[in-house]
Enzyme design. Structure first.
Site, PDB file in Angstrom:
ATOM      1  N   ASP A  92      63.174  30.660  -0.964  1.00  0.00           N
ATOM      2  CA  ASP A  92      63.508  31.243   0.330  1.00  0.00           C
ATOM      3  C   ASP A  92      62.338  32.182   0.661  1.00  0.00           C
ATOM      4  O   ASP A  92      61.508  32.502  -0.197  1.00  0.00           O
ATOM      5  CB  ASP A  92      64.850  31.971   0.303  1.00  0.00           C
ATOM      6  CG  ASP A  92      65.394  32.204   1.717  1.00  0.00           C
ATOM      7  OD1 ASP A  92      64.617  32.084   2.680  1.00  0.00           O
ATOM      8  OD2 ASP A  92      66.594  32.502   1.856  1.00  0.00           O
ATOM      9  N   TRP A  93      62.271  32.647   1.894  1.00  0.00           N
ATOM     10  CA  TRP A  93      61.093  33.387   2.352  1.00  0.00           C
ATOM     11  C   TRP A  93      60.941  34.729   1.613  1.00  0.00           C
ATOM     12  O   TRP A  93      61.778  35.615   1.753  1.00  0.00           O
ATOM     13  CB  TRP A  93      61.169  33.559   3.864  1.00  0.00           C
ATOM     14  CG  TRP A  93      60.479  32.437   4.593  1.00  0.00           C
ATOM     15  CD1 TRP A  93      59.467  32.571   5.522  1.00  0.00           C
ATOM     16  CD2 TRP A  93      60.684  31.020   4.452  1.00  0.00           C
ATOM     17  NE1 TRP A  93      59.053  31.324   5.951  1.00  0.00           N
ATOM     18  CE2 TRP A  93      59.775  30.362   5.314  1.00  0.00           C
ATOM     19  CE3 TRP A  93      61.513  30.220   3.670  1.00  0.00           C
ATOM     20  CZ2 TRP A  93      59.688  28.964   5.426  1.00  0.00           C
ATOM     21  CZ3 TRP A  93      61.442  28.829   3.770  1.00  0.00           C
ATOM     22  CH2 TRP A  93      60.539  28.227   4.642  1.00  0.00           C
TER      23      TRP A  93
END
Ligand code: NOJ
Length: 876
Positions: A284-285
């Site tokens: 995920d970011w």
């Protein structure tokens, strides 16, 4: 220059990922009994026949890539360093372009000329497999039309364990099978267009607060046992992998103390070996918190490429660091080869090697022209938005989903449908568009006007908002609208009036706080927003014919007004996206009967949930969220505890009535206690395992660097010194249990989704559904399994295993609905045998209940007796 929007989103990111620190990558203590054991090495991809051709093509390319090219493909070029939310590096020499990764699950985020589809929770509420698939196809067409390679959806995690959880609405409902079918069919639809779908977030990402790692604190640890993992949270991921999903995004949080982005048990063990996942795993970011550890644990793609501490300074855990780690021998080149092969094989698998469009939009701006790399201080400029219209006829699918999701909870004296001549008084700001502009809040981070979606990365800009007021106008209805959330003194009630009251409840992603709610519904709780309860009560005090319409992310408590005599009808319209108005009008005026069913339970009081389902607040050290309720979330809890909710999971009324009759059950594949032995893995691509020459990562001569952009190159000095280090005795401290020898894979594996025998049909079930009322309507047949009595496992009273929606049936008309039960549906996860076990080898009597909701069961069939009966007293 950075535009202000970017700066504000970065600040927000920075705060939530905490920029000011160093990586916290140690495992912290979790309660006794919760473990994430080491699982190494990362299983190679390419061993299932359905991917072998794509792996063959990918391996031909990978064999010819330099180390720098490989490192470039496995990471993003940096946050805000391209037109999409994520942009990988390319290997142009080998014909591999940058890949564009873009949110989100209900439509293109921050784009234009796209459709704002109904949210996942709305889609789940349709219980309509065809519509779920059709929405997936439409989403895929839009993402492809904009040149997106990788769609960052569907979301099946959170599962909705916590009713206050901020992002439950991005998924399909609080049941693993509803979520699995929603996710699996969406994936098939999206990928039918050649777009790579991403199932997210692996796993147990059940609240927003404290999700990210930062200098002060490790991300929240979701502590759950093996059986709960398999029977609830992993189930939708297994179905997504079985559907052939190309990408998986790991969650921010930790599981059993180990961050999901470097949890070898989850990625290597569960996902790649047991579920046989053949695509690639992305972070995920800014969820990646280490370089070597995450590579060894099976992460394949770092997004957006930056370190999680201070992004946007040109620092990465991978890219140039991956080059260094391979040269100095920390990460075996074999691991990088597998990661790159997985990414390219997925690209081939979806056919993106021929005629795939390049991005023609820019998520960072709505302007036609702008910086090509907005994250760079000085960037070349160019045309970034080409305003390609990708909407096609998708408004029709969106409208059909919004309409068929509308769930009629209460309808006293057939108040609904209303007469076309009714005189309406309409209350509540939720009935009309946000007066500041439908897209005035960044990532829909406000609750103003008609609530069509939650906030955060799972939102999109509206091309238009067809509000309920628009719908009334379009119908030429006789109405007066009071655009306020307080009861107006001047509404002039008359006995002939029908009052429509619009209320809402919102939630979203943690980087935006709306009205005191940091993603999760902390300050709002499960109450309607903007004093919605008071508005309903005030209207109900003056009007005798009140219809309440709710736009909501999830359950709300309605007890203050639910039983008031003038509250005649309640409709949950969920989160309808852009098509709020006409979809609602079709139900309100009876063009169609409502056919949505609740994708979660609505309780009478929040106290009715187990304590462990509350949001975890601040804790010193790593917040611990221990899933002590095990399998007992949502209706599984209410049924076990014998608590009657206000509305049960699956509840939904119609304007007509249905009967269920002539059910049949027939055995298909005979069951044994354990599934048959899996097949061995087929060969996977092989490459030389020698460390490549350092020269493969030297900066190219005369290279025009963009400041802060992420590159895979090292200076000659750095690269040579890394290569020299490979020959010293200093070695990376490999994790306990580390090995380079590929494993045969667990017994529960064997194909995408697990041992293929798990998905053999054990029983075909059918039931005749007849419209016994006087209006046309669609029914939903929900199939729940009751495990045999006296088995050694504690099992929930009932568990949803399949469902089907009928076509629109005319009064008197029937349809035979086909349902099925697989081996897995009749199994429990045995933590000792590490396999799916059919209790008593299937000899016992499983109750197979078919009904209109989890508490309205019409027919019972028995697997042992082979008989089906109507009118049997249900266990709930
Ligand atoms: C964080 C969110 O958790 C994820 O769902 C999203 O895809 C990425 N940001 C990219 O925006």
């Amino acid at each position: 220059m950075l535009n202000p929007l970017l700066i504000s989103s970065l600040t927000v990111f920075a705060l939530s990922s905490s920029v000011y620190g160093v990586a916290v990558n140690k495992r912290l203590p979790v309660p006794a009994g919760y473990v994430a054991p080491p699982y190494y090495p990362a299983p190679h991809g390419g061993w299932t026949p359905d991917w072998s051709e794509s792996y063959r093509k990918a391996s031909l390319i990978v064999s010819g890539l330099t180390l720098a090219e490989k490192a470039n493909i496995t990471a993003g070029t940096g946050i805000f360093m391209g037109r999409c939310v994520g942009n990988t590096g390319s290997a142009e020499r080998a014909g591999i372009p940058q890949l564009c990764l873009q949110d989100g699950p209900l439509g293109l985020r921050n784009s234009d000329h796209n459709t704002a589809f109904p949210a996942g929770i709305t889609t789940g509420a349709t219980w309509d497999k065809d519509l779920i698939y059709a929405r997936g196809v439409a989403l895929g067409e839009e993402f492809r039309g904009k040149g997106v390679n990788v769609h960052l959806g569907p979301s099946v995690g959170p599962l909705g364990r916590k009713p206050r959880g901020g992002r439950n609405w991005e998924g399909f409902g609080s049941d693993p099978v509803l979520q699995a079918i929603g996710g699996g069919l969406s994936i098939q639809g999206i990928q039918s267009t050649g777009v790579i779908a991403t199932i997210k977030h692996l796993i147990a990402n059940e609240q927003e607060m404290y999700r990210m790692y930062n200098i002060f604190q490790a991300g929240i640890s979701s502590n759950l046992d093996d059986r709960t993992l398999h029977e609830l949270y992993l189930w939708p991921f297994a179905e997504g992998v079985r559907a052939g999903v190309g990408a998986v995004m790991v969650a921010y949080n930790a599981v059993n103390g180990s961050a999901c982005s470097q949890n070898s048990y989850l990625i290597n063990g569960i996902l790649k070996d047991e579920l046989g996942f053949q695509g690639f795993v992305m972070s995920d970011w800014l969820s990646q918190i280490s370089g070597v550890a995450s590579a060894l644990a099976g992460l394949d793609l770092s997004m957006p490429g930056d370190v999680h501490t201070i992004p946007l300074l040109g620092n990465s855990y991978w890219m140039y660091e991956y080059s260094r780690a391979v040269l100095n021998g920390s990460v075996p080149v074999d691991r990088l080869n597998d990661a790159v092969t997985r990414i390219l094989a997925t690209w081939f698998q979806m056919g993106q090697d021929s005629n795939y469009p390049r991005p023609n939009f820019d998520t960072n701006t709505q302007d036609a022209e702008g910086p090509l790399y907005p994250g760079a201080l000085i960037s070349p400029r160019g045309i970034v938005n080409e305003f390609v219209n990708v909407q096609g006829n998708h408004a029709e699918v969106a409208r059909a989903v919004a309409r068929d999701a509308i769930t009629l909870l209460k309808n006293v004296n057939s108040t609904l449908p209303v007469s076309p001549n009714a005189s309406f008084k309409v209350f509540g700001t939720d009935a009309e568009k946000n007066p500041d502009g439908i897209n005035s809040c960044n990532d829909q981070g406000c609750n103003k006007g008609t609530l069509g979606m939650g906030w955060g990365s799972g939102s999109s800009r509206y091309p238009y908002m067809d509000s309920p007021i628009d719908g009334l106008k379009f119908r030429g209805a006789n109405y007066k609208f009071f655009n306020t959330d307080s009861f107006p003194a001047n509404s002039n009630p008359s006995p002939n009036d029908t009052a429509l009251v619009f209320i809402s409840a919102d939630s979203g992603e943690n980087y935006i706080t709306v009205e005191g709610n940091p993603g999760d519904r902390t300050s709002a709780g499960l109450r309607a927003w903007h004093n919605g309860d008071k508005l309903v009560k005030d209207v109900a005090a003056k009007y005798s014919n009140v219809i309440v319409i709710v736009h909501t992310v999830g359950p709300i408590i309605m007890e203050e007004w639910h039983d008031l005599p003038s509250v005649k009808a309640i409709l949950f319209a969920h989160l309808p996206g852009q098509e709020a108005g006409s979809s609602l009008m079709q139900v309100l005026f009876g063009d169609v009967s409502p056919s949505g069913h609740l994708p979660y339970t609505i309780p009478k009081s929040e106290e009715d949930y187990p304590d462990s389902l509350s949001l975890v607040g601040f804790q010193l050290g790593q917040p611990q969220d221990t899933f002590t309720e095990g399998l007992y979330i949502d209706y599984r809890h209410f049924q076990k505890a014998g608590i009657k909710p206000r509305y049960a999971f699956g509840h939904g009324l119609s304007y007509t009535t249905f009967s269920f009759s002539n059910a049949t059950i027939s055995p298909v594949t005979p069951l044994t206690e354990l599934p048959p032995t899996r097949h061995a893995k087929a060969e996977t691509p092989t490459y030389p395992t020698t460390i490549p020459p350092a020269s493969e990562v030297y900066w190219p001569e005369n290279f025009n660097r963009i400041w802060r952009y992420l590159y895979p190159y090292l200076t000659k000095r750095e690269a040579d010194s890394a290569a020299a280090a490979a020959n010293t005795s200093s070695k990376y401290p490999y994790p306990a249990g580390y090995s380079n020898v590929q494993k045969p894979g667990p017994a529960a594996g064997g194909a995408q989704g697990g041992n293929p025998a798990l998905f053999d049909t054990a029983f075909d079930v059918s039931v005749r559904v007849t419209n016994t009322g006087s209006r046309p309507g669609k029914a939903v047949a929900q199939l729940y399994v009751q495990f045999p009595e006296g088995i050694e496992w504690d099992t929930p009273v009932l568990q949803l295993r399949d469902f089907a929606k009928t076509r629109e049936l005319q009064p008197g008309e029937s349809q035979v609905v086909e349902l099925r039960l697989t081996r897995k549906d009749l199994s429990v996860w045995d933590t000792v045998r590490q396999n799916w076990v059919v209790p008593a080898g299937g000899e016992g009597e499983f109750g197979v209940w078919i009904g209109e909701s989890s508490d309205l069961l019409r027919v019972r069939c028995g697997t042992g007796s082979g008989a089906c009966e109507e009118g049997v007293v249900a266990p709930v």
